[in-house]
Write a protein that holds these residues in place. Structure first.
Motif, mmCIF file in Angstrom:
data_model
loop_
_atom_site.group_PDB
_atom_site.id
_atom_site.type_symbol
_atom_site.label_atom_id
_atom_site.label_comp_id
_atom_site.label_asym_id
_atom_site.label_seq_id
_atom_site.Cartn_x
_atom_site.Cartn_y
_atom_site.Cartn_z
ATOM 1 N N ALA A 86 0.798 -1.223 0.000
ATOM 2 C CA ALA A 86 0.000 0.000 0.000
ATOM 3 C C ALA A 86 0.831 1.273 0.000
ATOM 4 N N ASP A 87 2.104 1.197 0.434
ATOM 5 C CA ASP A 87 2.874 2.414 0.639
ATOM 6 C C ASP A 87 4.198 2.467 -0.110
ATOM 7 N N THR A 88 4.418 1.552 -1.050
ATOM 8 C CA THR A 88 5.640 1.548 -1.845
ATOM 9 C C THR A 88 5.272 1.347 -3.309
ATOM 10 N N ALA A 89 5.968 2.083 -4.174
ATOM 11 C CA ALA A 89 5.764 1.917 -5.615
ATOM 12 C C ALA A 89 7.116 2.022 -6.301
ATOM 13 N N TRP A 90 7.316 1.157 -7.282
ATOM 14 C CA TRP A 90 8.505 1.198 -8.126
ATOM 15 C C TRP A 90 8.089 1.863 -9.427
ATOM 16 N N VAL A 91 8.784 2.940 -9.800
ATOM 17 C CA VAL A 91 8.342 3.779 -10.905
ATOM 18 C C VAL A 91 9.481 3.957 -11.912
ATOM 19 N N GLU A 92 9.203 3.590 -13.167
ATOM 20 C CA GLU A 92 10.129 3.835 -14.265
ATOM 21 C C GLU A 92 9.521 4.930 -15.127
ATOM 22 N N SER A 93 10.290 6.008 -15.358
ATOM 23 C CA SER A 93 9.817 7.137 -16.162
ATOM 24 C C SER A 93 10.818 7.434 -17.262
ATOM 25 N N TYR A 94 10.300 7.586 -18.480
ATOM 26 C CA TYR A 94 11.139 7.995 -19.596
ATOM 27 C C TYR A 94 11.275 9.519 -19.547
ATOM 28 N N ILE A 95 12.501 9.996 -19.763
ATOM 29 C CA ILE A 95 12.765 11.435 -19.684
ATOM 30 C C ILE A 95 13.554 11.861 -20.909
ATOM 31 N N LEU A 96 13.080 12.908 -21.560
ATOM 32 C CA LEU A 96 13.786 13.524 -22.673
ATOM 33 C C LEU A 96 14.227 14.896 -22.187
ATOM 34 N N THR A 97 15.529 15.158 -22.248
ATOM 35 C CA THR A 97 16.073 16.416 -21.750
ATOM 36 C C THR A 97 16.784 17.167 -22.864
ATOM 37 N N PHE A 98 16.405 18.428 -23.032
ATOM 38 C CA PHE A 98 17.121 19.342 -23.912
ATOM 39 C C PHE A 98 17.876 20.310 -23.016
ATOM 40 N N ALA A 99 19.137 20.558 -23.334
ATOM 41 C CA ALA A 99 19.916 21.547 -22.589
ATOM 42 C C ALA A 99 20.883 22.240 -23.530
ATOM 43 N N ARG A 100 21.206 23.473 -23.201
ATOM 44 C CA ARG A 100 22.205 24.236 -23.962
ATOM 45 C C ARG A 100 23.325 24.603 -22.994
ATOM 46 N N PRO A 107 27.751 28.081 -27.936
ATOM 47 C CA PRO A 107 26.606 27.320 -27.402
ATOM 48 C C PRO A 107 26.423 25.988 -28.131
ATOM 49 N N TRP A 108 26.237 24.944 -27.358
ATOM 50 C CA TRP A 108 25.970 23.610 -27.901
ATOM 51 C C TRP A 108 24.668 23.109 -27.317
ATOM 52 N N ASP A 109 23.907 22.397 -28.146
ATOM 53 C CA ASP A 109 22.648 21.792 -27.717
ATOM 54 C C ASP A 109 22.861 20.313 -27.489
ATOM 55 N N THR A 110 22.291 19.822 -26.403
ATOM 56 C CA THR A 110 22.381 18.407 -26.094
ATOM 57 C C THR A 110 20.976 17.866 -25.853
ATOM 58 N N LEU A 111 20.675 16.765 -26.474
ATOM 59 C CA LEU A 111 19.385 16.096 -26.330
ATOM 60 C C LEU A 111 19.674 14.702 -25.786
ATOM 61 N N THR A 112 19.062 14.375 -24.657
ATOM 62 C CA THR A 112 19.357 13.116 -23.981
ATOM 63 C C THR A 112 18.074 12.350 -23.698
ATOM 64 N N GLY A 113 18.079 11.086 -24.047
ATOM 65 C CA GLY A 113 17.001 10.169 -23.683
ATOM 66 C C GLY A 113 17.465 9.368 -22.483
ATOM 67 N N ALA A 114 16.697 9.428 -21.423
ATOM 68 C CA ALA A 114 17.072 8.741 -20.189
ATOM 69 C C ALA A 114 15.825 8.191 -19.519
ATOM 70 N N ARG A 115 16.039 7.465 -18.444
ATOM 71 C CA ARG A 115 14.939 6.980 -17.619
ATOM 72 C C ARG A 115 15.326 7.148 -16.160
ATOM 73 N N SER A 116 14.321 7.351 -15.328
ATOM 74 C CA SER A 116 14.569 7.325 -13.889
ATOM 75 C C SER A 116 13.883 6.090 -13.329
ATOM 76 N N PHE A 117 14.587 5.425 -12.444
ATOM 77 C CA PHE A 117 14.029 4.288 -11.704
ATOM 78 C C PHE A 117 13.907 4.738 -10.264
ATOM 79 N N ASP A 118 12.672 4.923 -9.830
ATOM 80 C CA ASP A 118 12.411 5.511 -8.521
ATOM 81 C C ASP A 118 11.697 4.541 -7.593
ATOM 82 N N LYS A 119 12.095 4.595 -6.347
ATOM 83 C CA LYS A 119 11.331 3.951 -5.282
ATOM 84 C C LYS A 119 10.556 5.075 -4.603
ATOM 85 N N PHE A 120 9.250 5.061 -4.791
ATOM 86 C CA PHE A 120 8.363 6.015 -4.133
ATOM 87 C C PHE A 120 7.832 5.386 -2.860
#
Length: 175
Positions: A86-100, A107-120
């Motif tokens: 009831a009080d724990t969740a395992w969460v996988e989230s896809y994340i797309l990050t743009f940064a300069r 100036p350089w642009d970077t685009l990264t595909g990543a995921r976070s694996f979280d224990k909530f």
């Protein structure tokens, strides 16, 4: 897999809201918003850049965003939530990050595909991250070539609203 109940649907929404607050908080350099996504005893593993208590990482990230003011956006995509009791969740989230970022003074642009694996973990009825591990899937770096849609948008026009770090961003305006 278990059937959704009203409780699990509300929990999913609460967890999703935390993920959205994290993206907004990191992009705006909002320390309070970031800290509200994690428990005080949370751990952050962010590749070789950081591995330790989350609070110092979050404070440092917010300070860097406000000091350096990099152009940055985090987009949260697929979110898979697997409840473990009831009080724990395992969460996988896809994340797309743009940064300069600057590279050799340009100036350089970077685009990264990543995921976070979280224990909530839910404490006192509130869901927050207790442990986060980042996984980096792909990246593309290239020199910046910003022309604002080939000149369609005039960045000097008074109606052109540009994003900003901190409380200067339109997201905090209420008028």
């Amino acid at each position: 897999m278990h059937a959704n109940t009203v409780e699990t649907m509300l929990a999913r929404q609460d967890i999703h809201d935390v993920m959205m607050r994290y993206a907004r908080g990191i992009d705006r350099g909002d320390e309070a918003l970031l800290l509200g996504c994690y428990w005080e005893d949370a751990i952050e593993v962010h590749g070789p850049a950081y591995n330790g208590p989350a609070v110092p990482y979050l404070r440092g990230a917010a300070a860097r965003m406000l000091a350096n003011k990099p152009t940055m956006q985090h987009f949260i995509g697929n979110v898979h939530i697997d409840f473990d009791g009831a009080d724990t969740a395992w969460v996988e989230s896809y994340i797309l990050t743009f940064a300069r970022f600057p590279k050799d003074g340009e100036p350089w642009d970077t685009l990264t595909g990543a995921r976070s694996f979280d224990k909530f973990v839910r404490r006192g009825g509130e869901w927050r991250i207790l442990h986060r591990r980042a996984v980096f899937d792909w990246n593309r770096d290239q020199p910046s070539a910003e022309t604002w849609c080939m000149g369609l948008f005039d960045t000097a026009h008074p109606d052109m609203v540009m994003g900003a770090k901190g409380r200067d961003d339109l997201t905090y305006a209420r008028d």
